[in-house]
Design a protein around this motif. Sequence first.
Motif, mmCIF file in Angstrom:
data_model
loop_
_atom_site.group_PDB
_atom_site.id
_atom_site.type_symbol
_atom_site.label_atom_id
_atom_site.label_comp_id
_atom_site.label_asym_id
_atom_site.label_seq_id
_atom_site.Cartn_x
_atom_site.Cartn_y
_atom_site.Cartn_z
ATOM 1 N N ALA A 10 0.811 -1.063 -0.105
ATOM 2 C CA ALA A 10 -0.195 -0.079 -0.071
ATOM 3 C C ALA A 10 0.830 1.416 0.024
ATOM 4 C CB ALA A 10 -1.250 -0.052 1.374
ATOM 5 N N ILE A 11 1.992 1.288 0.721
ATOM 6 C CA ILE A 11 3.012 2.243 0.793
ATOM 7 C C ILE A 11 3.419 2.532 -0.435
ATOM 8 C CG2 ILE A 11 4.941 3.167 1.956
ATOM 9 C CD1 ILE A 11 3.878 2.225 4.495
ATOM 10 N N VAL A 12 4.039 1.586 -1.081
ATOM 11 C CA VAL A 12 4.771 1.566 -2.323
ATOM 12 C C VAL A 12 4.095 1.834 -3.228
ATOM 13 C CG1 VAL A 12 6.187 0.057 -3.800
ATOM 14 C CG2 VAL A 12 6.830 -0.010 -1.509
ATOM 15 N N LEU A 13 2.916 1.307 -3.621
ATOM 16 C CA LEU A 13 2.054 1.805 -4.746
ATOM 17 C C LEU A 13 1.560 3.143 -4.575
ATOM 18 C CD1 LEU A 13 0.222 -1.636 -5.221
ATOM 19 C CD2 LEU A 13 1.811 -0.884 -6.830
ATOM 20 N N THR A 14 1.048 3.536 -3.584
ATOM 21 C CA THR A 14 0.633 4.813 -3.137
ATOM 22 C C THR A 14 1.663 5.816 -3.634
ATOM 23 O OG1 THR A 14 -1.074 4.127 -1.715
ATOM 24 C CG2 THR A 14 -0.754 6.382 -1.844
ATOM 25 N N ALA A 15 2.886 5.385 -2.862
ATOM 26 C CA ALA A 15 4.058 6.413 -3.469
ATOM 27 C C ALA A 15 4.402 6.476 -4.791
ATOM 28 C CB ALA A 15 5.505 5.765 -2.524
ATOM 29 N N LEU A 16 4.113 5.315 -5.630
ATOM 30 C CA LEU A 16 4.390 5.417 -6.827
ATOM 31 C C LEU A 16 3.707 6.236 -7.962
ATOM 32 C CD1 LEU A 16 5.639 1.580 -7.565
ATOM 33 C CD2 LEU A 16 7.049 3.697 -7.756
ATOM 34 N N SER A 17 2.332 6.273 -7.392
ATOM 35 C CA SER A 17 1.352 7.080 -7.777
ATOM 36 C C SER A 17 1.424 8.443 -7.555
ATOM 37 C CB SER A 17 0.023 6.642 -7.112
ATOM 38 O OG SER A 17 -0.557 5.295 -7.493
ATOM 39 N N LEU A 139 -2.021 9.058 4.895
ATOM 40 C CA LEU A 139 -2.774 8.209 5.593
ATOM 41 C C LEU A 139 -2.410 7.011 5.592
ATOM 42 C CD1 LEU A 139 -6.231 9.951 4.084
ATOM 43 C CD2 LEU A 139 -5.344 9.923 6.279
ATOM 44 N N VAL A 140 -2.047 6.154 4.528
ATOM 45 C CA VAL A 140 -1.657 4.812 4.505
ATOM 46 C C VAL A 140 -0.470 4.683 5.535
ATOM 47 C CG1 VAL A 140 -0.017 4.721 2.336
ATOM 48 C CG2 VAL A 140 -1.401 2.750 3.456
ATOM 49 N N VAL A 141 0.519 5.465 5.729
ATOM 50 C CA VAL A 141 1.705 5.442 6.418
ATOM 51 C C VAL A 141 1.284 5.668 7.929
ATOM 52 C CG1 VAL A 141 3.858 6.562 7.179
ATOM 53 C CG2 VAL A 141 3.578 6.188 4.985
ATOM 54 N N LEU A 142 0.292 6.364 8.195
ATOM 55 C CA LEU A 142 -0.435 6.560 9.475
ATOM 56 C C LEU A 142 -1.019 5.387 9.855
ATOM 57 C CD1 LEU A 142 -1.696 10.356 9.555
ATOM 58 C CD2 LEU A 142 0.339 9.506 10.707
ATOM 59 N N SER A 143 -1.614 5.002 8.993
ATOM 60 C CA SER A 143 -2.416 3.503 9.447
ATOM 61 C C SER A 143 -1.386 2.510 9.864
ATOM 62 C CB SER A 143 -3.203 2.903 7.966
ATOM 63 O OG SER A 143 -3.749 1.717 8.282
ATOM 64 N N THR A 144 -0.414 2.393 8.813
ATOM 65 C CA THR A 144 0.725 1.361 9.301
ATOM 66 C C THR A 144 1.089 1.517 10.770
ATOM 67 O OG1 THR A 144 1.176 1.045 6.966
ATOM 68 C CG2 THR A 144 2.873 0.484 8.559
ATOM 69 N N LEU A 145 1.680 2.931 10.873
ATOM 70 C CA LEU A 145 2.246 3.280 12.234
ATOM 71 C C LEU A 145 1.048 2.802 13.439
ATOM 72 C CD1 LEU A 145 3.818 6.601 11.361
ATOM 73 C CD2 LEU A 145 4.939 4.506 11.960
ATOM 74 N N ALA A 146 -0.156 3.181 13.000
ATOM 75 C CA ALA A 146 -1.166 3.252 13.981
ATOM 76 C C ALA A 146 -1.395 1.621 14.337
ATOM 77 C CB ALA A 146 -2.562 3.649 13.596
ATOM 78 N N ALA A 147 -1.083 0.534 13.336
ATOM 79 C CA ALA A 147 -1.277 -0.694 13.477
ATOM 80 C C ALA A 147 -0.015 -1.224 14.488
ATOM 81 C CB ALA A 147 -1.514 -1.318 12.145
ATOM 82 N N ALA A 148 1.046 -0.669 14.268
ATOM 83 C CA ALA A 148 2.260 -1.054 14.871
ATOM 84 C C ALA A 148 2.438 -0.522 16.206
ATOM 85 C CB ALA A 148 3.538 -0.468 14.165
ATOM 86 N N THR A 149 1.510 0.412 16.658
ATOM 87 C CA THR A 149 1.577 1.224 17.955
ATOM 88 C C THR A 149 0.675 0.154 18.970
ATOM 89 O OG1 THR A 149 1.767 3.215 17.141
ATOM 90 C CG2 THR A 149 1.175 3.086 19.355
ATOM 91 N N PRO A 150 1.476 -0.409 19.919
ATOM 92 C CA PRO A 150 0.604 -1.223 20.995
ATOM 93 C C PRO A 150 -0.256 -0.293 21.882
ATOM 94 C CG PRO A 150 2.957 -1.225 21.536
ATOM 95 C CD PRO A 150 3.132 -0.684 20.270
ATOM 96 N N HIS A 151 -1.526 -0.634 22.248
ATOM 97 C CA HIS A 151 -2.416 0.041 22.853
ATOM 98 C C HIS A 151 -2.965 -0.833 24.032
ATOM 99 C CE1 HIS A 151 -2.187 2.530 19.320
ATOM 100 N NE2 HIS A 151 -2.808 3.591 19.957
ATOM 101 N N THR A 152 -3.050 -0.114 25.105
ATOM 102 C CA THR A 152 -3.815 -0.796 26.246
ATOM 103 C C THR A 152 -5.432 -0.780 26.032
ATOM 104 O OG1 THR A 152 -4.237 1.293 27.583
ATOM 105 C CG2 THR A 152 -2.068 0.245 27.884
ATOM 106 N N PRO A 153 -5.964 -1.621 26.561
ATOM 107 C CA PRO A 153 -7.430 -1.674 26.290
ATOM 108 C C PRO A 153 -8.171 -0.284 26.432
ATOM 109 C CG PRO A 153 -6.736 -3.428 27.789
ATOM 110 C CD PRO A 153 -5.589 -2.541 27.876
ATOM 111 N N ALA A 154 -7.703 0.531 27.165
ATOM 112 C CA ALA A 154 -8.396 1.854 27.368
ATOM 113 C C ALA A 154 -7.912 2.628 26.050
ATOM 114 C CB ALA A 154 -7.888 2.779 28.636
ATOM 115 N N GLY A 155 -7.119 2.292 25.276
ATOM 116 C CA GLY A 155 -6.911 3.094 24.086
ATOM 117 C C GLY A 155 -5.613 3.985 24.060
ATOM 118 N N ARG A 156 -4.967 3.928 25.338
ATOM 119 C CA ARG A 156 -3.667 4.537 25.688
ATOM 120 C C ARG A 156 -2.462 3.594 25.215
ATOM 121 N NH1 ARG A 156 -6.876 6.189 30.187
ATOM 122 N NH2 ARG A 156 -7.237 8.556 30.236
#
Length: 160
Positions: A10-17, A139-156
């Motif tokens: 997603a990152i590579v194809l969007t960047a190429l676009s 947005l896709v980079v932020l999506s990837t970063l958000a998925a990589a960030t561990p969260h507690t159940p409270a969302g912190r």
Amino acid sequence: MAVKILQFLAIVLTALSLVPGGAHLFELPNKIGLPQEAYFTVQAIYRGWALFGFVLVPALLVNLLLAFAVRHSVRSSALALMAAVLMAANLAIFFGWTYPANVATENWTRPVPEWEALRTQWEYSHAVNAVLTFGALCLVVLSTLAAATPHTPAGRPAPP
């Protein structure tokens, strides 16, 4: 592992676009005022660039797949989905404004009386698409970063 592959694609194809749109955006101030003969001469450098268009649909589809693959994370999924929406808007603008100008001028090889209006339409549709594609990339980079960030159940974020 499949999610990581989707994130990468997603990152590579969007960047190429972003490559052609970014080039058009940055050349716009120097090209928009050229007289007809000079403008048509400069447009010849884009012959073959249509191949870049083939990356738009895969970028859209992979962003959609990523949004589905990370659906367990609302934030990550929503960001990937928004990236896909911007890529879809890019295609809509291309087929609504850019492509008709290409057809009318036979890819800028045939001068027509309304060439200046078509030039404006072509140049600004590319500029808007560059901004949309840059937004999709962010947005896709932020999506990837958000998925990589561990969260507690409270969302912190989890403590280090």
